[in-house]
Each structure stands twice: as structure tokens, then as C-alpha cells.
Design a protein around this motif. Structure first.
Motif, short mmCIF file in Angstrom:
data_model
loop_
_atom_site.label_atom_id
_atom_site.label_comp_id
_atom_site.label_asym_id
_atom_site.label_seq_id
_atom_site.Cartn_x
_atom_site.Cartn_y
_atom_site.Cartn_z
N ARG A 213 0.82 -1.22 0.00
CA ARG A 213 0.00 0.00 0.00
C ARG A 213 0.85 1.26 0.00
O ARG A 213 0.39 2.33 -0.43
CB ARG A 213 -0.91 0.02 1.24
N HIS A 214 2.09 1.17 0.47
CA HIS A 214 2.95 2.35 0.58
C HIS A 214 3.82 2.56 -0.66
O HIS A 214 4.54 3.56 -0.74
CB HIS A 214 3.85 2.22 1.82
N VAL A 215 3.78 1.64 -1.62
CA VAL A 215 4.57 1.78 -2.85
C VAL A 215 3.86 2.79 -3.76
O VAL A 215 2.66 2.67 -4.00
CB VAL A 215 4.73 0.43 -3.56
N PRO A 216 4.59 3.79 -4.29
CA PRO A 216 3.93 4.83 -5.09
C PRO A 216 3.67 4.39 -6.53
O PRO A 216 4.17 3.37 -6.99
CB PRO A 216 4.96 5.97 -5.05
N GLU A 217 2.90 5.20 -7.21
CA GLU A 217 2.72 5.02 -8.64
C GLU A 217 4.03 5.37 -9.35
O GLU A 217 4.87 6.10 -8.83
CB GLU A 217 1.59 5.94 -9.13
N SER A 218 4.21 4.82 -10.54
CA SER A 218 5.40 5.12 -11.34
C SER A 218 5.34 6.56 -11.86
O SER A 218 4.40 6.91 -12.59
CB SER A 218 5.49 4.16 -12.52
N PRO A 219 6.32 7.41 -11.51
CA PRO A 219 6.31 8.79 -12.04
C PRO A 219 6.39 8.83 -13.56
O PRO A 219 5.86 9.74 -14.19
CB PRO A 219 7.55 9.42 -11.39
N ARG A 220 7.06 7.83 -14.15
CA ARG A 220 7.14 7.79 -15.61
C ARG A 220 5.75 7.60 -16.21
O ARG A 220 5.41 8.22 -17.22
CB ARG A 220 8.07 6.65 -16.04
N TRP A 221 4.95 6.72 -15.61
CA TRP A 221 3.59 6.54 -16.10
C TRP A 221 2.78 7.81 -15.87
O TRP A 221 1.99 8.23 -16.71
CB TRP A 221 2.92 5.37 -15.37
N MET A 222 3.00 8.47 -14.74
CA MET A 222 2.20 9.64 -14.36
C MET A 222 2.37 10.79 -15.35
O MET A 222 1.37 11.37 -15.81
CB MET A 222 2.57 10.09 -12.94
N PHE A 223 3.62 11.15 -15.68
CA PHE A 223 3.75 12.34 -16.54
C PHE A 223 3.30 12.08 -17.96
O PHE A 223 2.86 12.99 -18.65
CB PHE A 223 5.17 12.93 -16.47
N ILE A 224 3.36 10.84 -18.41
CA ILE A 224 2.87 10.53 -19.76
C ILE A 224 1.34 10.57 -19.80
O ILE A 224 0.75 10.96 -20.81
CB ILE A 224 3.40 9.16 -20.23
N HIS A 225 0.70 10.20 -18.70
CA HIS A 225 -0.76 10.13 -18.68
C HIS A 225 -1.43 11.36 -18.06
O HIS A 225 -2.54 11.28 -17.54
CB HIS A 225 -1.20 8.86 -17.94
N GLY A 226 -0.74 12.49 -18.09
CA GLY A 226 -1.38 13.74 -17.71
C GLY A 226 -1.30 14.11 -16.25
O GLY A 226 -2.03 14.98 -15.79
N HIS A 227 -0.41 13.47 -15.49
CA HIS A 227 -0.28 13.78 -14.06
C HIS A 227 1.14 14.29 -13.79
O HIS A 227 1.80 13.84 -12.85
CB HIS A 227 -0.56 12.52 -13.22
N GLU A 228 1.61 15.23 -14.62
CA GLU A 228 3.00 15.67 -14.48
C GLU A 228 3.27 16.36 -13.14
O GLU A 228 4.36 16.25 -12.57
CB GLU A 228 3.41 16.57 -15.65
N GLU A 229 2.26 17.09 -12.61
CA GLU A 229 2.47 17.75 -11.32
C GLU A 229 2.67 16.73 -10.21
O GLU A 229 3.54 16.88 -9.35
CB GLU A 229 1.27 18.65 -11.00
N GLY A 230 1.87 15.66 -10.24
CA GLY A 230 2.03 14.61 -9.24
C GLY A 230 3.37 13.91 -9.38
O GLY A 230 4.01 13.56 -8.38
N ALA A 231 3.83 13.69 -10.62
CA ALA A 231 5.12 13.04 -10.84
C ALA A 231 6.26 13.90 -10.32
O ALA A 231 7.18 13.40 -9.65
CB ALA A 231 5.30 12.76 -12.34
#
Length: 507
Positions: A213-231
Motif C-alpha cells: 500500500r505504501h509503494v507509489p505510482e510510477s512517475p514515468r507513467w504519471m507524466f505521460i498520462h497527464g499527471h505531471e504535477e504529481g510526478a
């Protein structure tokens, strides 16, 4: 707004990949390894338990009307068929909806299916939930390998990926030793011990779920899919944590990358990318997966039956032999993994496949001549699988790093499913029939088939393996979103040609 931040689309420039790759090893990376890598321990536990309890399930009083050949053949094939189906289904969802959501869902599927296997009251129930257990495990392969490769720094990626995949054998050791205890009728009745073996998988899975549960989402996936601020925020938080841990400033990151954000990639584009854009890499992935899948699924599901059939080893004692083999298997990736990052992918992948295949031919020859005992056969398998396990783990590493980011989970799923369907479904079925015949020649044939496929994989790796050691994932295969961004840029205007001076002009 989701936990990932506001979803947007557009063209963005980021240094997130370079920032992740230049991180030193830290406690944060250990959390990733423990939270995600432990799935292979569960897989090893599952496969080994079934192989070792096969003889017990076929005995009168086990609670199931089922034969040993059905357990090592049909049930094993259904487990692998479920894994192939789960890899394709969850692989597509992983690329579309993110790594974290899916590696939580797939673990939940595994937990429920394993619990229901433990309470089997009929053979059809047992077969059904072996399929769904594999369905969850197959989904894990796509989600977990994607996340690991995208979160681990490039200079450590090879050895970490190999060791994590090799941890399958820690589960195999646990399953082998557990089966010895569970099958001891002085401790547990025949109809209870094997159920408790499956129940342990549920307990371990629940512990892993709490950590994951504590492992984060992949930042590489995030910025490609429109979540660049979160990444950007996630990576900044990790950088601060690493700097506090090391007490020093991190070096400046390398090159930036410009991408055109997208929500998903269609199956047609994925197929075109894998087959048309990277045909040699596609052939490499298939060869590596088919070879290791046939060898390993045949061995893990059939080794206990060989010991019982040819060497009269009691069914309750096969776990001791398998634990020794499992230890040799884990030592392979553990001791050889670093060489995949230093000597390089091509020599190590080709070398481990070729050497394990050659050693297996020698083992088959010795077995066919009747020169082996249960102990010496186990020793031979230890040597063969020391090299084969490093090679098999490199198959997962290879297909997870040599294709573009947007297709990563589906690429893992595709090659796992196709390769495993060819070798992992046919392997147990063929191997079960050959070993059940009681003829050494039939078992020698099974050994030789596995050896031939491993040698073929090694030869293909000699020519097609990619020198990915130490390189960023984006340098190994340019993301489709980066290709799209480059294609959308206006072409630079051609320089104008100065007009010729008029007659009579001076200076």
C-alpha cells in the motif's frame, strides 16, 4: 481531482526519468523491492506446493478424487493458462490505469483464489481456482515488472530485476519444506495438511498487501498520462528523503525529455510497435520466454514425480530434494546478477542460456545411462538451474526494458503469455505423460526438449540481445509519446538564399 493530481493533456518537458536514474540506492528503493518483489515468493510457493503435494492428493483419504498426473498435468496447465490470461487482461489495464491500482487488484485476486483452493471439496473446484490463482499471478508479472523497472535507477536495474525474479526460488524453498511438514501424517491428517499449505500463501499475501500500500505510482507513467504535477512532486519528495539519508546534495540530472501526453494506447498500435518497429526484439523475447517456460514449468511441476517414480523417494520427502534445487536457483541470479550490469546483457543472457542447455544435455545422458541417484540427480539439477535461473530471470528483464514506455506492461504480458502458453502449458502436459510412463528414455526426451529450447534461446540472444546495461529506459526505446511530440513540432524554416548582386554593384 484524483490522488495523482489533476489529469491534463498536452506537450510537456520533464527531467523525471533522469532524476530517478541518478538516485543512489536508498531505503526508498528497499521499500520498492520488498513491496513489489515479494510476489515471486508467492508464485514459487504456489508452484512448488502443487508439485510436492501431487502424490498426496491422489491418495485415498485426501478429500479429493484426483490423480497425481491430473495435478502435475491438467491442474498445472490450468494454472499457467490462467497466468497467461491474467497477464494479457491486467497488462492492458496496467498501461491504461497505472501500475499501483493494478498491483493491488492482482494481489487481491490471488488471495481470494488461493483461499478458495484450500477449501476444495471436488476436483472441478480445485481446477477452477488453480486457474484463477494463476490469473492473479499473471497480472502481477505485468504490473510489477513495469513498476520495478521504472522506479529502479538504471545502473542497478539489471541485478535488482534478476534478484527479484529469482526470489521465486525463496518461495519454492519455503513451499518444499512446508510440504514436508504438511504431508507428515503424524502431524496432520491426509485431508488437512495440503490445505494448510495453500493457506500459508494467503497469510503471506496479506502481509505483502499491507507493505504494498505504501509503494507509489510510477512517475514515468504519471507524466505521460497527464499527471505531471504529481510526478514532479513525488520525485521531489524522494530526492529530499535521499538527501537527508545520505547527508549530501544530489548531482544535477541529465537530459530532459519532451513528450505528448496521452490517456492510452490501442492494441493495434501496440502490436505494430512490437512487431513492425522492433521485429528482432520481438523474436528475442519469444525465444527467451519459450525456452525458460518449457524448462521451468516442466521441472517445477514434475520433479517430485520423477523422484517418486524412478528413485522410490516417499512422497512426503520430495520437498527436501526440491529445497536444495531451489537454493541453487536463487543463488544464480543473486551471484550472477551484477554481471548483467557490468559485463553486459548480451554475453550474460546468451551465456546462461547456452551453458544451462549444454549441462542439461549432459544430465539427460547420465540419467539415461542409469548413473544417477536421487541425490546426484538433484546435484546435477542444481548446477543446471544455477545458470538457467539467471537466464530465465533475464527474460523478464529483457522484455520489460527494450520496448517503449507506453507498451511496457502489455509487452511483458504478451511475451509472457505467448511464451508461457507454448512452453508452460505444453511443458507440464508433455512432461507428466513422459514421466508417468516409467521409462527412463521418455524422461530423457523431455530433458532434451528443454535443453534444445534453451540453446536456441541462447543462440538468438547472441545476435539480437540489446546492450541495455546502464542506459535509461528512454534511451533503450524512445517512448511513443516522445516520438509524437517530435512529429508534432513544426519543421525549421529553410534558410533563404541571398540574391545575386546586381551588375555593377561594389563592396
Amino acid at each position: 481531482m484524483s490522488e495523482l493530481g489533476q489529469e491534463t493533456t498536452g506537450t510537456v518537458t520533464t527531467k523525471v526519468p533522469a532524476r530517478l536514474d541518478r538516485l543512489p540506492w536508498s531505503r526508498w528503493h528497499w521499500m520498492i523491492v520488498i513491496g513489489l518483489g515479494t510476489v515471486w515468493i508467492l508464485d514459487g510457493l504456489e508452484v512448488t506446493i502443487v508439485g510436492n503435494v501431487a502424490s498426496r492428493l491422489s491418495e485415498e483419504g485426501s478429500g479429493l478424487a484426483i490423480s497425481s498426473a491430473q495435478v502435475t498435468g491438467l491442474a498445472a496447465a490450468l494454472y499457467v493458462a490462467g497466468a497467461c490470461s491474467g497477464a494479457l487482461f491486467f497488462g492492458w489495464l496496467t498501461d491504461r490505469f497505472g501500475r499501483k491500482k493494478l498491483f493491488l487488484i492482482t494481489l487481491a485476486v490471488y488471495l481470494v483464489a488461493t483461499a478458495l483452493t484450500a477449501i476444495s471439496f471436488s476436483s472441478w473446484w480445485f481446477f477452477l481456482f488453480r486457474f484463477f490463482t494463476g490469473f492473479g499471478i499473471g497480472g502481477e508479472y505485468a504490473a510489477i515488472n513495469s513498476a520495478i523497472d521504472e522506479l529502479i535507477p538504471s545502473k542497478y536495474r539489471g541485478r535488482v530485476d534478476l534478484i527479484i525474479n529469482g526470489s521465486f526460488w525463496l518461495g519454492a524453498m519455503a513451499g518444499a519444506l512446508l510440504s514436508v511438514l504438511a504431508l507428515d501424517t503424524d502431524i496432520f491428517p491426509k485431508d488437512l495438511g495440503w490445505r494448510l499449505s495453500f493457506g500459508l500463501g494467503v497469510v503471506l499475501g496479506l502481509v505483502i498487501l499491507l507493505v504494498r500500500r505504501h509503494v507509489p505510482e510510477s512517475p514515468r507513467w504519471m507524466f505521460i498520462h497527464g499527471h505531471e504535477e504529481g510526478a514532479e512532486k513525488l520525485v521531489a519528495d524522494v530526492e529530499r528523503e535521499v538527501e537527508r539519508e545520505t547527508g549530501g546534495k544530489l548531482p544535477e540530472p541529465g537530459a530532459e525529455i519532451t513528450i505528448k501526453q496521452r490517456h492510452s494506447v490501442g492494441f493495434v498500435q501496440i502490436a505494430r510497435t512490437l512487431v513492425r518497429a522492433y521485429p528482432k526484439r520481438a523474436v528475442l523475447g519469444l525465444a527467451l520466454f519459450i525456452g525458460q517456460a518449457f524448462l521451468y514449468n516442466a521441472v517445477t511441476f514434475g520433479f517430485g514425480a520423477i523422484l517418486v517414480t524412478f528413485f522410490d523417494v516417499p512422497s512426503g520427502s520430495t520437498g527436501y530434494f526440491f529445497a536444495v534445487i531451489a537454493a541453487g536457483n536463487f543463488l544464480g541470479p543473486l551471484l550472477l546478477g551484477r554481471l548483467f550490469d557490468t559485463w553486459g546483457r548480451r554475453p550474460m543472457i546468451a551465456g546462461t542460456y547456452l551453458l544451462s542447455g549444454a549441462l542439461l544435455y549432459v544430465t539427460a545422458w547420465m540419467f539415461g545411462n542409469g548413473w544417477l541417484t536421487a541425490t546426484t540427480l538433484t546435484a546435477c539439477w542444481c548446477v543446471v538451474l544455477f545458470f538457467a535461473s539467471a537466464g530465465a530471470s533475464s527474460a523478464y528483464l529483457t522484455v520489460s526494458e527494450i520496448f517503449p514506455m507506453e507498451t511496457r506492461a502489455m509487452a511483458i504480458a504478451f511475451f509472457y503469455a505467448v511464451g508461457t502458453a507454448a512452453g508452460g502449458i505444453s511443458g507440464p502436459l508433455i512432461f507428466a505423460d513422459l514421466t508417468a510412463s516409467g521409462s527412463p528414455g521418455d524422461t530423457v526426451l523431455a530433458f532434451c526438449i528443454g535443453a534444445t529450447l534453451m540453446v536456441a534461446g541462447g543462440l538468438i540472444a547472441l545476435f539480437f540481445a540489446v546492450a541495455a546495461e546502464g542506459k535509461s529506459l528512454e534511451d533503450i526505446a524512445t517512448p511513443l509519446s516522445a516520438q509524437a511530440a517530435a512529429a508534432s513540432r513544426p519543421a525549421p524554416a529553410a534558410p533563404s538564399t541571398p540574391s545575386a548582386p546586381s551588375a555593377g554593384a561594389t563592396g
